[in-house]
Design a protein around this motif. Sequence first.
Motif, short mmCIF file in Angstrom:
data_model
loop_
_atom_site.label_atom_id
_atom_site.label_comp_id
_atom_site.label_asym_id
_atom_site.label_seq_id
_atom_site.Cartn_x
_atom_site.Cartn_y
_atom_site.Cartn_z
N THR A 1 0.80 -1.22 0.00
CA THR A 1 0.00 0.00 0.00
C THR A 1 0.84 1.28 0.00
OG1 THR A 1 -0.11 -0.15 2.40
CG2 THR A 1 -1.99 -1.06 1.17
N ALA A 2 2.16 1.17 0.20
CA ALA A 2 3.00 2.37 0.23
C ALA A 2 2.89 3.13 -1.08
CB ALA A 2 4.46 1.99 0.48
N GLY A 3 2.76 4.44 -0.99
CA GLY A 3 2.69 5.26 -2.20
C GLY A 3 1.34 5.21 -2.90
N THR A 4 0.33 4.62 -2.24
CA THR A 4 -1.03 4.61 -2.80
C THR A 4 -1.95 5.29 -1.79
OG1 THR A 4 -1.95 2.61 -1.77
CG2 THR A 4 -0.47 2.28 -3.64
N ILE A 5 -3.21 5.48 -2.15
CA ILE A 5 -4.11 6.12 -1.18
C ILE A 5 -4.38 5.21 0.02
CG2 ILE A 5 -5.30 7.70 -2.75
CD1 ILE A 5 -7.77 5.59 -2.06
N PHE A 6 -4.03 3.93 -0.07
CA PHE A 6 -4.24 3.02 1.06
C PHE A 6 -3.08 3.05 2.05
CE2 PHE A 6 -6.00 0.98 -2.85
CZ PHE A 6 -7.33 1.24 -2.60
N HIS A 7 -2.09 3.92 1.77
CA HIS A 7 -0.88 3.98 2.57
C HIS A 7 -1.17 4.07 4.07
CE1 HIS A 7 3.23 4.83 3.61
NE2 HIS A 7 2.88 5.94 4.22
N ALA A 8 -0.45 3.27 4.85
CA ALA A 8 -0.50 3.31 6.33
C ALA A 8 -1.90 3.10 6.89
CB ALA A 8 0.08 4.64 6.85
N THR A 9 -2.74 2.43 6.14
CA THR A 9 -4.09 2.20 6.64
C THR A 9 -4.07 1.14 7.73
OG1 THR A 9 -6.36 1.65 6.04
CG2 THR A 9 -4.64 0.43 4.89
N LYS A 10 -4.91 1.34 8.75
CA LYS A 10 -5.02 0.32 9.78
C LYS A 10 -6.19 -0.62 9.46
CE LYS A 10 -2.94 2.97 13.53
NZ LYS A 10 -2.83 4.30 12.89
N LEU A 11 -6.92 -0.27 8.44
CA LEU A 11 -8.10 -1.07 8.09
C LEU A 11 -7.72 -2.16 7.10
CD1 LEU A 11 -10.49 1.93 7.50
CD2 LEU A 11 -10.68 0.28 9.37
N PRO A 12 -8.38 -3.30 7.18
CA PRO A 12 -8.12 -4.32 6.17
C PRO A 12 -8.55 -3.83 4.79
CG PRO A 12 -9.87 -5.02 7.71
CD PRO A 12 -9.39 -3.68 8.17
N LEU A 13 -7.91 -4.35 3.76
CA LEU A 13 -8.28 -3.95 2.40
C LEU A 13 -9.72 -4.34 2.08
CD1 LEU A 13 -5.07 -4.71 0.29
CD2 LEU A 13 -6.04 -2.47 0.85
N THR B 1 -2.15 6.99 -7.05
CA THR B 1 -2.40 8.28 -6.42
C THR B 1 -1.65 8.32 -5.09
OG1 THR B 1 -4.60 8.34 -7.42
CG2 THR B 1 -4.20 9.85 -5.60
N GLN B 2 -0.81 9.33 -4.93
CA GLN B 2 -0.02 9.47 -3.71
C GLN B 2 -0.93 9.58 -2.49
OE1 GLN B 2 3.40 9.41 -3.18
NE2 GLN B 2 3.29 8.55 -5.25
N PRO B 3 -0.45 9.11 -1.34
CA PRO B 3 -1.25 9.24 -0.12
C PRO B 3 -1.68 10.70 0.09
CG PRO B 3 0.82 8.10 0.32
CD PRO B 3 0.87 8.53 -1.11
N ILE B 4 -2.88 10.88 0.59
CA ILE B 4 -3.41 12.22 0.78
C ILE B 4 -3.47 12.52 2.29
CG2 ILE B 4 -5.40 13.73 0.37
CD1 ILE B 4 -6.02 11.46 -1.90
N PRO B 5 -2.66 13.52 2.76
CA PRO B 5 -2.66 13.82 4.19
C PRO B 5 -4.03 14.30 4.65
CG PRO B 5 -0.94 15.05 3.03
CD PRO B 5 -1.79 14.43 1.99
N TYR B 6 -4.36 13.97 5.90
CA TYR B 6 -5.66 14.33 6.46
C TYR B 6 -5.93 15.82 6.36
CZ TYR B 6 -9.54 14.52 9.75
OH TYR B 6 -10.75 14.74 10.34
N ARG B 7 -4.87 16.65 6.60
CA ARG B 7 -5.09 18.11 6.59
C ARG B 7 -5.57 18.57 5.20
NH1 ARG B 7 0.38 17.49 6.50
NH2 ARG B 7 1.37 18.27 4.60
N ASN B 8 -5.16 17.87 4.14
CA ASN B 8 -5.64 18.24 2.81
C ASN B 8 -7.10 17.84 2.60
OD1 ASN B 8 -2.99 18.88 2.57
ND2 ASN B 8 -2.63 17.73 0.67
N LEU B 9 -7.52 16.81 3.32
CA LEU B 9 -8.90 16.36 3.16
C LEU B 9 -9.89 17.30 3.83
CD1 LEU B 9 -8.57 12.52 3.85
CD2 LEU B 9 -8.75 13.67 1.63
N ILE B 10 -9.46 17.86 4.98
CA ILE B 10 -10.41 18.70 5.71
C ILE B 10 -10.41 20.14 5.22
CG2 ILE B 10 -10.46 17.29 7.80
CD1 ILE B 10 -8.46 19.21 9.03
N ALA B 11 -9.41 20.53 4.42
CA ALA B 11 -9.37 21.89 3.89
C ALA B 11 -10.62 22.13 3.04
CB ALA B 11 -8.12 22.11 3.05
N GLY B 12 -11.10 23.37 3.04
CA GLY B 12 -12.29 23.69 2.25
C GLY B 12 -13.50 23.39 3.08
#
Length: 311
Positions: free
Chosen positions: A71-83, A300-311
């Motif tokens: 999952t490294a380098g994808t949007i699933f990066h560092a997920t604690k949830l199962p795929l 798609t590169q991992p998307i940091p949480y702060r970018n998700l909540i912006a806007g």
Amino acid sequence: MGLKLASRVRGLSDAAFREAFGEEEQCRAALFRLRWPEGFVCPACGHRGYCVPARRRLYQCNRCKTQTSLTAGTIFHATKLPLTIWFAAIHLIVTAKNGISSVELGRRLGVKQPTAWTMKQKIMAVMARREADTPLDGRVEMDDAYLGGVRSGGKRGRGAAGKTPFVAAVSTGPEGQPRKLKLAPVKGFTKREIARGARRWLAPGAEAVTDGLRCWNALDGIAGSHRAIRTGSGRQAARIAPFKWVNTSLGNIKSAITGTYRKLGPDHAERYLASFAWRYNRRFQLQTMIPRFVHSAARTQPIPYRNLIAG
Ligand SMILES: [Zn+2]
């Protein structure tokens, strides 16, 4: 006709989905295949040989010994949830024609609402990235619209308070049938905003068709050609042939969005609108939406949480 067909074709059923992606190993295998279609490639050195050290879910390069997670380098990066949870979220989001709220998503997945919200934002961000990369070509009908309000003649171009203005553009086939949809928030319907966006929305040589709103003059010189048809406004415009499709599509999309969501900031609006366009643009490929999505998500590169909540 496009809309009618889309409602007849069924996507992957829940049972078929569970059979294909119900187990963690199935999801891992699918992600591996879609991320490395030609087989594993070491992201550090490009070598193809690898081994999987015992009890670790990592791929170790035989040459440089770099260890890479699937999952490294994808949007699933560092997920604690199962795929399996991620794939189920993708399945629910791509098959929900009218969108799905994070409360409902959380309930269906058995995760907390904030977790569901974050997953949904990441999934929609992948869709937005993908949609932003695909300009419309051929004959393209363009219209002004607002999130959070009904189209009304008197307020056009003025950006009524509390509403998010967006451009709705549809490329059409030889019979006027809709092909691809693009929904793009703008700061307002000014020439400057249209000129700024049009280079991204339209492929070179696109033939733009608009109504008489003045901001569309910005398309002259950007689009391959631009034809302005004065239609009057509001309900009357919906009955005029050149705008029949754009208004039908818009009407459905606007009622779906306003039915599910309340208030949207510009960044969120972009994601929500793009997720609708993503689904619409794949309405004839319902059976393969999940692999298509995962293919993009793996790029798609991992998307940091702060970018998700912006806007
Ligand atoms: Zn290597």
